[in-house]
Design a protein around this motif. Sequence first.
Motif, short mmCIF file in Angstrom:
data_model
loop_
_atom_site.label_atom_id
_atom_site.label_comp_id
_atom_site.label_asym_id
_atom_site.label_seq_id
_atom_site.Cartn_x
_atom_site.Cartn_y
_atom_site.Cartn_z
N VAL A 260 0.85 -1.19 0.00
CA VAL A 260 0.00 0.00 0.00
C VAL A 260 0.89 1.23 0.00
CG1 VAL A 260 -1.83 1.25 1.19
CG2 VAL A 260 -1.77 -1.25 1.30
N GLU A 261 0.69 2.09 -0.99
CA GLU A 261 1.39 3.37 -1.05
C GLU A 261 0.34 4.47 -1.13
OE1 GLU A 261 5.25 3.51 -3.40
OE2 GLU A 261 4.19 1.90 -4.42
N GLY A 262 0.37 5.35 -0.18
CA GLY A 262 -0.60 6.44 -0.18
C GLY A 262 -0.21 7.51 0.81
N GLU A 263 -0.15 8.75 0.36
CA GLU A 263 0.18 9.83 1.26
C GLU A 263 -0.93 10.00 2.29
OE1 GLU A 263 1.08 13.39 -0.87
OE2 GLU A 263 2.96 12.60 -1.68
N ILE A 264 -0.53 10.41 3.48
CA ILE A 264 -1.46 10.51 4.61
C ILE A 264 -1.69 11.97 4.94
CG2 ILE A 264 -1.74 9.99 7.08
CD1 ILE A 264 -0.25 7.40 6.59
N CYS A 265 -2.97 12.33 5.07
CA CYS A 265 -3.37 13.70 5.41
C CYS A 265 -4.10 13.72 6.74
CB CYS A 265 -4.31 14.26 4.32
SG CYS A 265 -3.50 14.62 2.75
N ARG A 266 -4.08 14.87 7.39
CA ARG A 266 -4.85 15.08 8.61
C ARG A 266 -6.33 15.21 8.28
NH1 ARG A 266 -2.03 16.90 13.19
NH2 ARG A 266 0.21 17.21 12.84
N VAL A 267 -7.15 14.83 9.26
CA VAL A 267 -8.59 15.09 9.17
C VAL A 267 -8.87 16.33 10.02
CG1 VAL A 267 -10.89 14.23 9.70
CG2 VAL A 267 -9.16 12.68 8.78
N GLY A 269 -11.11 19.46 11.74
CA GLY A 269 -12.42 19.68 12.34
C GLY A 269 -12.89 18.58 13.28
N VAL A 270 -11.97 17.73 13.76
CA VAL A 270 -12.34 16.69 14.71
C VAL A 270 -11.52 16.87 15.98
CG1 VAL A 270 -13.04 15.02 12.96
CG2 VAL A 270 -10.68 15.06 13.72
N GLN A 271 -12.10 16.49 17.11
CA GLN A 271 -11.42 16.64 18.39
C GLN A 271 -10.34 15.58 18.59
OE1 GLN A 271 -11.81 19.15 20.62
NE2 GLN A 271 -13.26 20.13 19.24
N HIS A 272 -10.60 14.37 18.08
CA HIS A 272 -9.66 13.27 18.28
C HIS A 272 -8.62 13.26 17.14
CE1 HIS A 272 -13.07 11.80 15.84
NE2 HIS A 272 -12.13 11.19 15.14
N CYS A 273 -7.60 12.44 17.34
CA CYS A 273 -6.57 12.29 16.31
C CYS A 273 -7.09 11.35 15.23
CB CYS A 273 -5.29 11.72 16.95
SG CYS A 273 -3.96 11.43 15.78
N GLU A 274 -7.11 11.82 13.99
CA GLU A 274 -7.60 11.01 12.88
C GLU A 274 -6.85 11.38 11.62
OE1 GLU A 274 -11.83 9.87 10.63
OE2 GLU A 274 -11.83 11.13 12.43
N ARG A 275 -6.58 10.38 10.78
CA ARG A 275 -5.89 10.58 9.52
C ARG A 275 -6.71 9.96 8.38
NH1 ARG A 275 -3.65 13.35 12.66
NH2 ARG A 275 -1.40 13.57 13.04
N ARG A 276 -6.33 10.29 7.16
CA ARG A 276 -6.97 9.73 5.97
C ARG A 276 -5.95 9.64 4.84
NH1 ARG A 276 -7.96 13.91 2.39
NH2 ARG A 276 -7.80 16.00 3.29
N VAL A 277 -6.22 8.78 3.87
CA VAL A 277 -5.39 8.73 2.68
C VAL A 277 -5.71 9.94 1.83
CG1 VAL A 277 -4.85 7.44 0.59
CG2 VAL A 277 -5.23 6.22 2.73
N CYS A 278 -4.70 10.68 1.43
CA CYS A 278 -4.91 11.92 0.66
C CYS A 278 -5.58 11.61 -0.67
CB CYS A 278 -3.58 12.62 0.41
SG CYS A 278 -2.69 13.07 1.91
N GLY A 279 -6.41 12.55 -1.11
CA GLY A 279 -7.07 12.43 -2.39
C GLY A 279 -6.19 12.91 -3.53
N PRO A 280 -6.66 12.78 -4.77
CA PRO A 280 -5.89 13.23 -5.93
C PRO A 280 -5.58 14.74 -5.83
CG PRO A 280 -7.74 11.87 -6.62
CD PRO A 280 -7.93 12.13 -5.16
N GLY A 281 -4.34 15.08 -6.10
CA GLY A 281 -3.94 16.48 -6.07
C GLY A 281 -3.58 17.00 -4.70
N GLU A 282 -3.84 16.23 -3.64
CA GLU A 282 -3.50 16.66 -2.29
C GLU A 282 -2.07 16.27 -1.95
OE1 GLU A 282 -7.10 16.77 0.73
OE2 GLU A 282 -6.88 14.77 -0.14
N SER A 283 -1.46 17.06 -1.11
CA SER A 283 -0.09 16.79 -0.67
C SER A 283 -0.11 16.44 0.80
CB SER A 283 0.79 18.01 -0.92
OG SER A 283 2.11 17.78 -0.46
#
Length: 403
Positions: A260-267, A269-283
Amino acid sequence: MMSTPLFALLLSVACSPPISPRLACPSCRQALQEKSYRRHLAFCAPDLLDPEGWAAGDCAVVQRHCSRLHRPGSAAARALELRFGFGGKPAVTSQQRLAAEMGWTNRRTRDTIAKFLHAIPPVSEPSDRLQVLYEDASMLVVNKPAGVGVTPEHRWRGGSVLNWVMWHLSRDAAPPQDGRGRGGGGGQRRRGRGGRGGRRTPAPAPEPRPCHRLDLNTSGALVFAKTPEAASALMSQFESRRVRKAYAALCTAPPGESLVEGEICRVDGVQHCERRVCGPGESGQAARTSLVVVADSAAGGEAGSAGAAGGECLLLARPEQGRTHQVRLHCAAAGSPILGDALYGGGEGRGPLQRHGLHALALTLVSPATGAPLEVVAPLADDMRRAALEAGLRMRSAGAGRA
């Protein structure tokens, strides 16, 4: 018509990023950004940061260390007694007022308080749950239980692996009954700041430092450095990706891909710690994780084949980086969310496993003390082992048992 300089000024203001809100410390009145406010107060005005915790025990900790570190009647001891109101006296919470009463500058007052509060170490706390996997003169590796934090929520209250390690190291450093030093440093003493009449206190052992992090509900191998020099050397290995890491993950389904290769972005507007796989064009932060199926409910499968059978499985995950939630997020991205990881699609825990099924299984690194490569393996946590047995998982035929 608007003049060019005025137009340029308005344009620069409109295009500039928003200014972070600034707060004033209620004690020293220093202007602070919101993100640094609580940390500043922890070493400036802990009594104002958490009045309930202060009354419940923090005041006693601070008073005890004031008596240990400063000669009674010294200027520093008197300033701290006035500032924090030891002995039931009203506290002088304003540092400007305290400086006036002491005849000091505001800077000397602020520095005296901050240096003293920084000198108070985290509490050492005994626990029969501390399992040391490896130890030498520079470092130790422990098997962290799930549900226990790496560091305490508050330095003076305990309840974390760091506090257990503090106790473990203090026992090694303390001189035994016959007076012979154990561990090389227990018998050293130093003169306090009180001059000729200063009290002599034992030289404190350096505070152990965690060299990486594990989530609260992740179990497994966790590295602590014993000295600042060892911490620098070990953290350099983690930052330069010279540390090889392997995780055991109990997942709801086999992965659809083995890498699995995918850049990780912050989520946001949430109080807890959460991440997501970045979408197209996101850094975001670059991240890469290999996933190998080592046990499942299918008979006779070969280790490593992805998607060969349905149902739960045990994965060996090898992240190349150490991003926040990297393994959890990449397992979910591969269609194999971790059992009990409700944040990333794994649902709630069940049976013996009442947390997400992730365990830091092995670390390979170089010991600063010996300069030699070292592999440390943490036995699989009991709740994950029992959950795997209940699910009927069996090791695959090749390469399944080695981290």
